[in-house]
Design a protein around this motif. Structure first.
Motif, PDB file in Angstrom:
ATOM      1  N   MET A 211      25.663  15.230  32.306  1.00 33.87           N
ATOM      2  CA  MET A 211      25.065  16.347  33.043  1.00 33.87           C
ATOM      3  C   MET A 211      24.088  15.818  34.087  1.00 33.87           C
ATOM      4  N   LEU A 212      23.991  16.534  35.170  1.00 34.29           N
ATOM      5  CA  LEU A 212      23.183  16.082  36.311  1.00 34.29           C
ATOM      6  C   LEU A 212      22.021  17.036  36.553  1.00 34.29           C
ATOM      7  N   THR A 213      20.869  16.460  36.805  1.00 39.15           N
ATOM      8  CA  THR A 213      19.720  17.271  37.198  1.00 39.15           C
ATOM      9  C   THR A 213      19.856  17.644  38.676  1.00 39.15           C
ATOM     10  N   VAL A 214      19.003  18.549  39.135  1.00 36.43           N
ATOM     11  CA  VAL A 214      19.001  18.953  40.555  1.00 36.43           C
ATOM     12  C   VAL A 214      18.830  17.730  41.444  1.00 36.43           C
ATOM     13  N   LYS A 215      17.870  16.878  41.121  1.00 40.16           N
ATOM     14  CA  LYS A 215      17.594  15.702  41.952  1.00 40.16           C
ATOM     15  C   LYS A 215      18.775  14.739  41.950  1.00 40.16           C
ATOM     16  N   LYS A 216      19.383  14.519  40.770  1.00 49.03           N
ATOM     17  CA  LYS A 216      20.494  13.577  40.690  1.00 49.03           C
ATOM     18  C   LYS A 216      21.690  14.093  41.497  1.00 49.03           C
ATOM     19  N   LEU A 217      21.988  15.369  41.385  1.00 51.63           N
ATOM     20  CA  LEU A 217      23.099  15.952  42.150  1.00 51.63           C
ATOM     21  C   LEU A 217      22.825  15.859  43.644  1.00 51.63           C
ATOM     22  N   ALA A 218      21.583  16.127  44.021  1.00 54.45           N
ATOM     23  CA  ALA A 218      21.214  16.043  45.433  1.00 54.45           C
ATOM     24  C   ALA A 218      21.359  14.620  45.951  1.00 54.45           C
ATOM     25  N   ASP A 219      20.917  13.643  45.169  1.00 58.35           N
ATOM     26  CA  ASP A 219      21.000  12.245  45.582  1.00 58.35           C
ATOM     27  C   ASP A 219      22.452  11.787  45.742  1.00 58.35           C
ATOM     28  N   LEU A 220      23.327  12.231  44.866  1.00 58.97           N
ATOM     29  CA  LEU A 220      24.734  11.810  44.922  1.00 58.97           C
ATOM     30  C   LEU A 220      25.430  12.268  46.197  1.00 58.97           C
ATOM     31  N   LEU A 221      24.986  13.384  46.769  1.00 59.10           N
ATOM     32  CA  LEU A 221      25.622  13.918  47.976  1.00 59.10           C
ATOM     33  C   LEU A 221      24.743  13.775  49.222  1.00 59.10           C
ATOM     34  N   GLY A 222      23.597  13.119  49.065  1.00 63.85           N
ATOM     35  CA  GLY A 222      22.706  12.923  50.211  1.00 63.85           C
ATOM     36  C   GLY A 222      22.081  14.206  50.695  1.00 63.85           C
ATOM     37  N   LEU A 223      21.838  15.130  49.795  1.00 65.54           N
ATOM     38  CA  LEU A 223      21.236  16.415  50.141  1.00 65.54           C
ATOM     39  C   LEU A 223      19.817  16.484  49.599  1.00 65.54           C
ATOM     40  N   SER A 224      19.109  17.511  50.020  1.00 69.68           N
ATOM     41  CA  SER A 224      17.776  17.729  49.466  1.00 69.68           C
ATOM     42  C   SER A 224      17.889  18.633  48.246  1.00 69.68           C
ATOM     43  N   PRO A 225      16.987  18.517  47.310  1.00 64.45           N
ATOM     44  CA  PRO A 225      17.002  19.417  46.143  1.00 64.45           C
ATOM     45  C   PRO A 225      16.935  20.883  46.539  1.00 64.45           C
ATOM     46  N   GLU A 226      16.300  21.169  47.686  1.00 64.19           N
ATOM     47  CA  GLU A 226      16.197  22.558  48.141  1.00 64.19           C
ATOM     48  C   GLU A 226      17.573  23.154  48.428  1.00 64.19           C
ATOM     49  N   VAL A 227      18.496  22.318  48.942  1.00 65.81           N
ATOM     50  CA  VAL A 227      19.849  22.802  49.207  1.00 65.81           C
ATOM     51  C   VAL A 227      20.533  23.179  47.896  1.00 65.81           C
ATOM     52  N   ILE A 228      20.378  22.325  46.883  1.00 67.03           N
ATOM     53  CA  ILE A 228      20.977  22.606  45.582  1.00 67.03           C
ATOM     54  C   ILE A 228      20.411  23.908  45.011  1.00 67.03           C
ATOM     55  N   ARG A 229      19.109  24.066  45.117  1.00 66.90           N
ATOM     56  CA  ARG A 229      18.479  25.279  44.583  1.00 66.90           C
ATOM     57  C   ARG A 229      18.949  26.515  45.349  1.00 66.90           C
ATOM     58  N   HIS A 230      19.114  26.378  46.678  1.00 67.20           N
ATOM     59  CA  HIS A 230      19.575  27.514  47.482  1.00 67.20           C
ATOM     60  C   HIS A 230      20.990  27.909  47.083  1.00 67.20           C
ATOM     61  N   TYR A 231      21.873  26.930  46.937  1.00 65.59           N
ATOM     62  CA  TYR A 231      23.247  27.222  46.545  1.00 65.59           C
ATOM     63  C   TYR A 231      23.300  27.826  45.135  1.00 65.59           C
ATOM     64  N   THR A 232      22.389  27.386  44.289  1.00 66.31           N
ATOM     65  CA  THR A 232      22.313  27.952  42.945  1.00 66.31           C
ATOM     66  C   THR A 232      21.850  29.399  43.005  1.00 66.31           C
ATOM     67  N   HIS A 233      20.823  29.654  43.818  1.00 65.57           N
ATOM     68  CA  HIS A 233      20.301  31.017  43.981  1.00 65.57           C
ATOM     69  C   HIS A 233      21.371  31.944  44.537  1.00 65.57           C
ATOM     70  N   MET A 234      22.229  31.422  45.437  1.00 67.82           N
ATOM     71  CA  MET A 234      23.302  32.222  46.034  1.00 67.82           C
ATOM     72  C   MET A 234      24.447  32.459  45.056  1.00 67.82           C
TER      73      MET A 234
END
Length: 270
Positions: free
Chosen positions: A1-24
């Motif tokens: 399982m991946l945390t927000v930060k780990k998922l963001a790092d794997l795709l070169g994104l910011s954690p805020e993008v992950i949180r936004h996509y999650t919120h959506m």
């Protein structure tokens, strides 16, 4: 399982993008009931990567979501539609670039205004104008046309009219009854399907005399300002067949106020 930060790092994104996509609701992580942390799996990783690819193609977020949830046939249709949109945007940008070059060429002609007595004898395509303002009269009934044309900047230009009756009168003392409005050349009038019936004034294709000049007051032009033009028509033993269809070329700020570079273009007999 991946945390927000780990998922963001794997795709070169910011954690805020992950949180936004999650919120959506695009990503659906597992929430740890103990610490309320969100965890993502490899399906979220692949889903997010695919979404980012589609976003990079110019799809909106809702379109990228539709893409993801559709069949391969539906996905191909969506990309075909996006390609069609891009072609239209490219065509519009190419047209705008061409017009930019045209306007730049007119701006270069402002240099002609620095030289006194420059008069050109040229051939020009039809020119169409609609005038709304002058010291002696205003035409409020034409505002609807002006509003329509003003949406087409930069394909329309500011036009300057001097009546042919005053230009042809050797005893006229001035100032001329100058009117201001918008003008458009024939190719753009046809391209945008604009009306050319009155109150639009049309000057047909043919031979024109053009004078370049600078002035601090466009509405206060007189025979003295246009003397080289008037001398030229006199030397040709001809008269002007139409009122002028002048053009604003440039405005420069000076200590004495705005200085206008204009050309006055008047049709004569072929």
């Amino acid at each position: 399982m991946l945390t927000v930060k780990k998922l963001a790092d794997l795709l070169g994104l910011s954690p805020e993008v992950i949180r936004h996509y999650t919120h959506m609701g695009i990503l659906k992580p597992v929430v740890n009931s103990g610490n309320n942390y969100k965890y993502y799996d490899e399906q979220d990783l692949l889903y997010l990567a695919n979404i980012r690819v589609n976003r990079s193609l110019g799809l909106s977020l809702p379109q990228a979501q539709d893409f993801q949830s559709g069949s391969v046939k539906e996905q191909r249709h969506l990309l075909t539609e996006r390609s069609r949109q891009l072609c239209a945007e490219i065509e519009k940008l190419q047209k705008l670039q061409k017009r930019l070059t045209e306007v730049e060429n007119f701006l270069a002609q402002a240099e002609m205004c620095r030289k006194e007595g420059v008069v050109k004898d040229v051939r020009r395509d039809p020119i169409h104008s609609v005038y709304t303002f002058g010291l002696k009269k205003s035409h409020t009934d034409r505002f609807a046309i002006v509003q329509q044309w003003s949406k087409l900047f930069p394909f329309v230009h500011f036009s300057v009219k001097i009546p042919k009756e005053e230009l042809n009168d050797p005893n006229f003392g001035g100032p001329y009854s100058v009117e201001l409005g918008l003008g458009i050349v024939h190719k753009y009038l046809e391209e945008f399907h604009l009306q050319s019936t009155p109150p639009v004034e049309t000057i047909p294709e043919g031979r024109f005399l053009i004078i370049y000049l600078k002035t601090y007051d466009i509405l206060n032009l007189g025979p003295k300002d246009l003397k080289p033009l008037l001398d030229k028509i006199l030397s040709l033993n001809m008269s002007f067949t139409h009122s002028s269809s002048g053009r604003l070329l440039a405005i420069e700020e000076t200590p004495d106020g705005p200085l206008f570079s204009i050309l006055i273009r008047v049709r004569i007999s072929d």
